[in-house]
Design a protein around this motif. Structure first.
Motif, PDB file in Angstrom:
ATOM      1  N   SER A 111       0.857  -1.379  -0.030  1.00  0.00           N
ATOM      2  CA  SER A 111       0.114  -0.163  -0.143  1.00  0.00           C
ATOM      3  C   SER A 111       0.817   1.295   0.180  1.00  0.00           C
ATOM      4  O   SER A 111       0.207   2.374  -0.249  1.00  0.00           O
ATOM      5  CB  SER A 111      -0.791   0.064   1.095  1.00  0.00           C
ATOM      6  OG  SER A 111      -0.230  -0.080   2.456  1.00  0.00           O
ATOM      7  N   ASN A 112       1.961   1.184   0.251  1.00  0.00           N
ATOM      8  CA  ASN A 112       3.106   2.185   0.299  1.00  0.00           C
ATOM      9  C   ASN A 112       3.133   2.952  -1.191  1.00  0.00           C
ATOM     10  O   ASN A 112       3.380   4.140  -1.336  1.00  0.00           O
ATOM     11  CB  ASN A 112       4.532   1.970   0.947  1.00  0.00           C
ATOM     12  CG  ASN A 112       4.501   1.581   2.328  1.00  0.00           C
ATOM     13  OD1 ASN A 112       3.672   1.998   2.911  1.00  0.00           O
ATOM     14  ND2 ASN A 112       5.619   0.929   2.647  1.00  0.00           N
ATOM     15  N   LEU A 113       3.107   2.162  -2.044  1.00  0.00           N
ATOM     16  CA  LEU A 113       3.317   2.546  -3.555  1.00  0.00           C
ATOM     17  C   LEU A 113       2.028   2.446  -4.188  1.00  0.00           C
ATOM     18  O   LEU A 113       1.812   3.137  -5.583  1.00  0.00           O
ATOM     19  CB  LEU A 113       4.393   1.732  -4.251  1.00  0.00           C
ATOM     20  CG  LEU A 113       5.661   1.927  -3.712  1.00  0.00           C
ATOM     21  CD1 LEU A 113       6.657   0.888  -4.452  1.00  0.00           C
ATOM     22  CD2 LEU A 113       6.281   3.305  -3.737  1.00  0.00           C
ATOM     23  N   ASP A 114       0.909   2.366  -3.613  1.00  0.00           N
ATOM     24  CA  ASP A 114      -0.558   2.258  -4.614  1.00  0.00           C
ATOM     25  C   ASP A 114      -1.089   3.743  -4.667  1.00  0.00           C
ATOM     26  O   ASP A 114      -0.543   4.624  -4.065  1.00  0.00           O
ATOM     27  CB  ASP A 114      -1.511   1.766  -3.499  1.00  0.00           C
ATOM     28  CG  ASP A 114      -2.913   1.588  -4.287  1.00  0.00           C
ATOM     29  OD1 ASP A 114      -2.819   1.287  -5.537  1.00  0.00           O
ATOM     30  OD2 ASP A 114      -3.895   1.657  -3.790  1.00  0.00           O
ATOM     31  N   LYS A 115      -1.030   3.772  -6.263  1.00  0.00           N
ATOM     32  CA  LYS A 115      -1.359   5.089  -6.741  1.00  0.00           C
ATOM     33  C   LYS A 115      -0.372   6.121  -6.936  1.00  0.00           C
ATOM     34  O   LYS A 115      -0.417   7.336  -6.744  1.00  0.00           O
ATOM     35  CB  LYS A 115      -2.494   5.905  -5.959  1.00  0.00           C
ATOM     36  CG  LYS A 115      -3.945   5.087  -6.279  1.00  0.00           C
ATOM     37  CD  LYS A 115      -5.201   5.606  -5.411  1.00  0.00           C
ATOM     38  CE  LYS A 115      -6.309   4.387  -5.327  1.00  0.00           C
ATOM     39  NZ  LYS A 115      -7.225   5.102  -4.444  1.00  0.00           N
ATOM     40  N   THR A 116       0.929   5.419  -7.038  1.00  0.00           N
ATOM     41  CA  THR A 116       2.037   6.199  -7.157  1.00  0.00           C
ATOM     42  C   THR A 116       2.414   6.532  -8.759  1.00  0.00           C
ATOM     43  O   THR A 116       2.462   5.667  -9.540  1.00  0.00           O
ATOM     44  CB  THR A 116       3.236   5.612  -6.560  1.00  0.00           C
ATOM     45  OG1 THR A 116       2.853   5.388  -5.418  1.00  0.00           O
ATOM     46  CG2 THR A 116       4.752   6.400  -6.560  1.00  0.00           C
ATOM     47  N   VAL A 117       2.726   7.807  -8.930  1.00  0.00           N
ATOM     48  CA  VAL A 117       2.945   8.090 -10.421  1.00  0.00           C
ATOM     49  C   VAL A 117       4.423   9.114 -10.147  1.00  0.00           C
ATOM     50  O   VAL A 117       4.345   9.862  -9.579  1.00  0.00           O
ATOM     51  CB  VAL A 117       1.706   9.078 -10.968  1.00  0.00           C
ATOM     52  CG1 VAL A 117       2.045   9.245 -12.367  1.00  0.00           C
ATOM     53  CG2 VAL A 117       0.575   8.088 -11.102  1.00  0.00           C
ATOM     54  N   ALA A 118       5.211   8.821 -11.258  1.00  0.00           N
ATOM     55  CA  ALA A 118       6.278   9.741 -11.281  1.00  0.00           C
ATOM     56  C   ALA A 118       6.784   9.630 -12.902  1.00  0.00           C
ATOM     57  O   ALA A 118       6.546   8.654 -13.296  1.00  0.00           O
ATOM     58  CB  ALA A 118       7.423   9.504 -10.249  1.00  0.00           C
ATOM     59  N   VAL A 119       7.745  10.465 -13.180  1.00  0.00           N
ATOM     60  CA  VAL A 119       8.278  10.477 -14.402  1.00  0.00           C
ATOM     61  C   VAL A 119       9.858  10.215 -14.238  1.00  0.00           C
ATOM     62  O   VAL A 119      10.432  10.903 -13.383  1.00  0.00           O
ATOM     63  CB  VAL A 119       7.941  11.733 -15.288  1.00  0.00           C
ATOM     64  CG1 VAL A 119       9.191  11.616 -16.499  1.00  0.00           C
ATOM     65  CG2 VAL A 119       6.648  11.953 -15.780  1.00  0.00           C
TER      66      VAL A 119
END
Length: 166
Positions: A111-119
């Protein structure tokens, strides 16, 4: 054998070992022993690997980082948008092939990275080393900042695994 002679022999052997290792590393190669089972089943504790420093890496290359003291696959390349959610990992909106997923699957489902977005910035690679993760609060901007902990320059990667030996 006198103690002084033993010390001289030990000093000579240590010097020869470090000289040979330095010469080997100067060619861009390094020998590393796996000390954990985090990359299992690909690599197990005690496996010996040869890495080669690269100017650039490809998706799926298995790399070692001394910063994290671990092995993992390159997941995203410079300029790519990576997003992680319950359905998986996406690169520029397309699902990432499972063959390029990190060894540590629990990191992706965390859940720490759920819905994570980056370029991924120019000159960096995204490598999802488990040792780079830690929990932030629940705010989305912190989750996106968390992903930047997985960005490495080619110089920060010790090299690509090119051989395994026992």
């Amino acid at each position: 054998m006198p103690a002084a002679r033993c010390q001289n022999i030990a000093a000579f052997l240590a010097c020869a070992y470090y000289s040979a290792r330095s010469a080997f590393q100067a060619t861009g190669y390094d020998a590393i022993t796996v000390t954990s089972d985090l990359a299992a089943p690909a690599f197990g504790r005690g496996d010996r690997l040869i890495t080669r420093r690269q100017a650039a890496y490809k998706r799926g290359d298995v790399v070692f980082s001394s910063r994290t003291a671990g092995f993992e696959r390159v997941t995203a390349l410079p300029g790519e948008k990576i997003s992680i959610n319950k359905e998986g990992i996406f690169i520029n909106g397309a699902p990432l092939s499972r063959s390029f997923y990190p060894f540590s699957q629990e990191l992706v489902t965390s859940s720490n990275l759920d819905k994570t977005v980056a370029v991924v910035p120019a000159g960096y690679y995204c490598v999802l080393f488990p040792a780079s993760s830690y929990a932030y609060g629940g705010m989305q901007e912190y989750k996106n900042a968390l992903l930047t902990r997985f960005f490495f320059t080619a110089d920060e990667l010790t090299g690509k695994v090119v051989m395994r030996y026992s």
